[in-house]
Design a protein around this motif. Structure first.
Motif, mmCIF file in Angstrom:
data_model
loop_
_atom_site.group_PDB
_atom_site.id
_atom_site.type_symbol
_atom_site.label_atom_id
_atom_site.label_comp_id
_atom_site.label_asym_id
_atom_site.label_seq_id
_atom_site.Cartn_x
_atom_site.Cartn_y
_atom_site.Cartn_z
ATOM 1 N N VAL A 209 -16.210 70.606 19.983
ATOM 2 C CA VAL A 209 -16.180 71.291 21.276
ATOM 3 C C VAL A 209 -15.646 70.369 22.358
ATOM 4 O O VAL A 209 -14.822 70.773 23.191
ATOM 5 C CB VAL A 209 -17.584 71.801 21.644
ATOM 6 N N SER A 210 -16.093 69.113 22.371
ATOM 7 C CA SER A 210 -15.604 68.166 23.366
ATOM 8 C C SER A 210 -14.095 67.977 23.247
ATOM 9 O O SER A 210 -13.366 67.974 24.246
ATOM 10 C CB SER A 210 -16.323 66.823 23.218
ATOM 11 N N LEU A 211 -13.610 67.838 22.019
ATOM 12 C CA LEU A 211 -12.171 67.671 21.810
ATOM 13 C C LEU A 211 -11.408 68.933 22.188
ATOM 14 O O LEU A 211 -10.342 68.861 22.815
ATOM 15 C CB LEU A 211 -11.892 67.302 20.354
ATOM 16 N N ALA A 212 -11.938 70.095 21.808
ATOM 17 C CA ALA A 212 -11.264 71.351 22.151
ATOM 18 C C ALA A 212 -11.204 71.536 23.660
ATOM 19 O O ALA A 212 -10.210 72.044 24.195
ATOM 20 C CB ALA A 212 -11.983 72.529 21.490
ATOM 21 N N TRP A 213 -12.266 71.110 24.355
ATOM 22 C CA TRP A 213 -12.268 71.188 25.822
ATOM 23 C C TRP A 213 -11.183 70.282 26.405
ATOM 24 O O TRP A 213 -10.437 70.685 27.302
ATOM 25 C CB TRP A 213 -13.642 70.802 26.371
ATOM 26 N N VAL A 214 -11.077 69.058 25.897
ATOM 27 C CA VAL A 214 -10.019 68.152 26.366
ATOM 28 C C VAL A 214 -8.650 68.786 26.139
ATOM 29 O O VAL A 214 -7.795 68.821 27.036
ATOM 30 C CB VAL A 214 -10.113 66.784 25.658
ATOM 31 N N LEU A 215 -8.435 69.333 24.946
ATOM 32 C CA LEU A 215 -7.130 69.890 24.587
ATOM 33 C C LEU A 215 -6.851 71.221 25.283
ATOM 34 O O LEU A 215 -5.709 71.702 25.249
ATOM 35 C CB LEU A 215 -7.032 70.066 23.076
ATOM 36 N N SER A 216 -7.859 71.805 25.921
ATOM 37 C CA SER A 216 -7.632 73.054 26.649
ATOM 38 C C SER A 216 -6.843 72.827 27.936
ATOM 39 O O SER A 216 -6.374 73.780 28.553
ATOM 40 C CB SER A 216 -8.971 73.728 26.982
ATOM 41 N N HIS A 217 -6.690 71.581 28.346
ATOM 42 C CA HIS A 217 -5.943 71.241 29.553
ATOM 43 C C HIS A 217 -4.468 71.040 29.216
ATOM 44 O O HIS A 217 -4.137 70.334 28.253
ATOM 45 C CB HIS A 217 -6.484 69.948 30.171
ATOM 46 N N ASP A 218 -3.598 71.628 29.995
ATOM 47 C CA ASP A 218 -2.165 71.395 29.828
ATOM 48 C C ASP A 218 -1.843 69.926 30.042
ATOM 49 O O ASP A 218 -2.439 69.252 30.896
ATOM 50 C CB ASP A 218 -1.358 72.238 30.817
ATOM 51 N N ASN A 219 -0.891 69.420 29.269
ATOM 52 C CA ASN A 219 -0.406 68.036 29.400
ATOM 53 C C ASN A 219 -1.449 66.989 29.015
ATOM 54 O O ASN A 219 -1.320 65.824 29.394
ATOM 55 C CB ASN A 219 0.083 67.741 30.822
ATOM 56 N N VAL A 220 -2.457 67.373 28.250
ATOM 57 C CA VAL A 220 -3.491 66.418 27.856
ATOM 58 C C VAL A 220 -3.567 66.323 26.335
ATOM 59 O O VAL A 220 -3.589 67.342 25.637
ATOM 60 C CB VAL A 220 -4.868 66.802 28.433
ATOM 61 N N ALA A 221 -3.602 65.092 25.829
ATOM 62 C CA ALA A 221 -3.802 64.791 24.410
ATOM 63 C C ALA A 221 -5.073 63.955 24.283
ATOM 64 O O ALA A 221 -5.618 63.480 25.282
ATOM 65 C CB ALA A 221 -2.605 64.035 23.850
ATOM 66 N N ALA A 222 -5.547 63.753 23.060
ATOM 67 C CA ALA A 222 -6.783 62.997 22.846
ATOM 68 C C ALA A 222 -6.637 62.104 21.621
ATOM 69 O O ALA A 222 -5.965 62.461 20.654
ATOM 70 C CB ALA A 222 -7.965 63.942 22.657
ATOM 71 N N ILE A 223 -7.294 60.944 21.683
ATOM 72 C CA ILE A 223 -7.228 59.991 20.570
ATOM 73 C C ILE A 223 -8.640 59.547 20.173
ATOM 74 O O ILE A 223 -9.023 58.398 20.405
ATOM 75 C CB ILE A 223 -6.324 58.787 20.901
ATOM 76 N N PRO A 224 -9.428 60.429 19.578
ATOM 77 C CA PRO A 224 -10.772 60.039 19.145
ATOM 78 C C PRO A 224 -10.717 59.000 18.025
ATOM 79 O O PRO A 224 -9.842 59.047 17.172
ATOM 80 C CB PRO A 224 -11.364 61.347 18.628
ATOM 81 N N LYS A 225 -11.685 58.098 18.060
ATOM 82 C CA LYS A 225 -11.818 57.126 16.974
ATOM 83 C C LYS A 225 -12.665 57.741 15.862
ATOM 84 O O LYS A 225 -13.639 58.445 16.134
ATOM 85 C CB LYS A 225 -12.484 55.845 17.481
ATOM 86 N N ALA A 226 -12.282 57.492 14.628
ATOM 87 C CA ALA A 226 -13.081 57.922 13.481
ATOM 88 C C ALA A 226 -12.795 56.983 12.325
ATOM 89 O O ALA A 226 -11.663 56.520 12.156
ATOM 90 C CB ALA A 226 -12.751 59.363 13.090
ATOM 91 N N SER A 227 -13.822 56.700 11.534
ATOM 92 C CA SER A 227 -13.628 55.778 10.410
ATOM 93 C C SER A 227 -13.945 56.423 9.063
ATOM 94 O O SER A 227 -13.702 55.810 8.028
ATOM 95 C CB SER A 227 -14.488 54.521 10.589
ATOM 96 N N SER A 228 -14.463 57.645 9.065
ATOM 97 C CA SER A 228 -14.733 58.321 7.802
ATOM 98 C C SER A 228 -13.814 59.527 7.662
ATOM 99 O O SER A 228 -13.430 60.154 8.653
ATOM 100 C CB SER A 228 -16.195 58.778 7.722
#
Length: 270
Positions: A209-228
């Motif tokens: 949900v947090s990522l989808a909220w970030v991506l709901s904005h025009d001109n915005v990308a996201a780079i979450p960290k994940a190790s698994s």
């Protein structure tokens, strides 16, 4: 390079220790379906990130690779910026990156001393795009007025507890990307009842949900960290989570503010 060429969800690779893990993590992320990888000189893992790309079955030209230099205290002198850029490429094992950021507008940074080296790297084909990170609107104005090369991206912390409205609007107005690092607020955003409520409604995780909220904005990308692999797959699935207007309003109603990355040298603290 057109704005739509940047994959909107990428892999962040910062860690305090076990930097060698990023060789396997990057290879796994590409296998899962990520095509955007973000690193930095100061992360001390560029060699492992580069090896992870080479280990994978994905062609280098299909991977968007970003790195950053000019940290608060690395490199120590403005005249060493060109060498620092070359060092990033050498450690990554590539002739060019897709995006090269100024990591912080502090320490040795001044637009007149640092940006010419970035423009030279662009002209020499060492980077396909130039970005900035952790800037304020005023510093963005200063850099944009100085640069002859279009600004492609600005990377800052952004999540439901730090929505960065002004910088999002700035990116939209000036037609560049805002790339959100720590888009989960290092877990803090996932504890917000508003995020949890929306997650329950959609049978999704709070991280999605947090990522989808970030991506709901025009001109915005996201780079979450994940190790698994599991978390990588879950994060990537956030691209398919469609939040409705009620969901967006619910998350936008959060009035608590929290900044994870808040050093004294951050320009918002000057």
């Amino acid at each position: 390079m057109p704005l739509d060429s940047l994959p909107r969800l990428g892999l962040g690779t910062y860690s305090d220790d076990n930097r060698e893990q990023w060789r396997g993590n990057v290879s796994t992320a590409l296998d899962v379906g990520f095509r955007h990888v973000d690193t930095a000189q100061v992360y001390e893992n560029e060699q492992y990130v580069g090896q992870g790309i080479r280990d994978s079955d994905v062609d280098r030209e299909d991977v968007w690779l970003s790195t950053k230099t000019v940290h608060h205290d690395v490199p120590p002198e403005p005249e060493q910026v060109s060498d620092a850029i070359d060092g990033c490429l050498d450690r990554l094992g590539v002739d060019a990156v897709d995006l090269l950021y100024v990591h912080w507008p502090s320490g040795i940074y001044s637009h007149e001393d640092v940006l010419p080296a970035f423009e030279a790297a662009y002209e020499e084909g060492k980077t396909r795009n130039i970005g900035l990170s952790n800037f304020t609107p005023e510093l963005l104005d200063e850099a944009r007025e100085f640069l002859d090369v279009p600004l492609f991206a600005h990377q800052v912390e952004m999540h439901p507890l730090l929505p960065q409205e002004e910088l999002v609007e700035y990116a939209q107005e000036h037609d560049h990307w805002l790339v959100a690092y720590s888009p989960l607020g290092k877990g803090a955003a996932l504890e917000a009842p508003e995020v949890q409520d929306v997650a329950e409604k959609h049978d999704a995780t709070p991280a999605q949900v947090s990522l989808a909220w970030v991506l709901s904005h025009d001109n915005v990308a996201a780079i979450p960290k994940a190790s698994s692999r599991e978390h990588m797959e879950q994060n990537l699935a956030a691209r398919d989570l469609e939040l409705d207007e009620e969901d967006i309003e619910r998350i936008d109603s959060i009035d608590r503010r929290h900044r994870e990355i808040d050093p004294d040298h951050g320009p918002w603290n000057w």
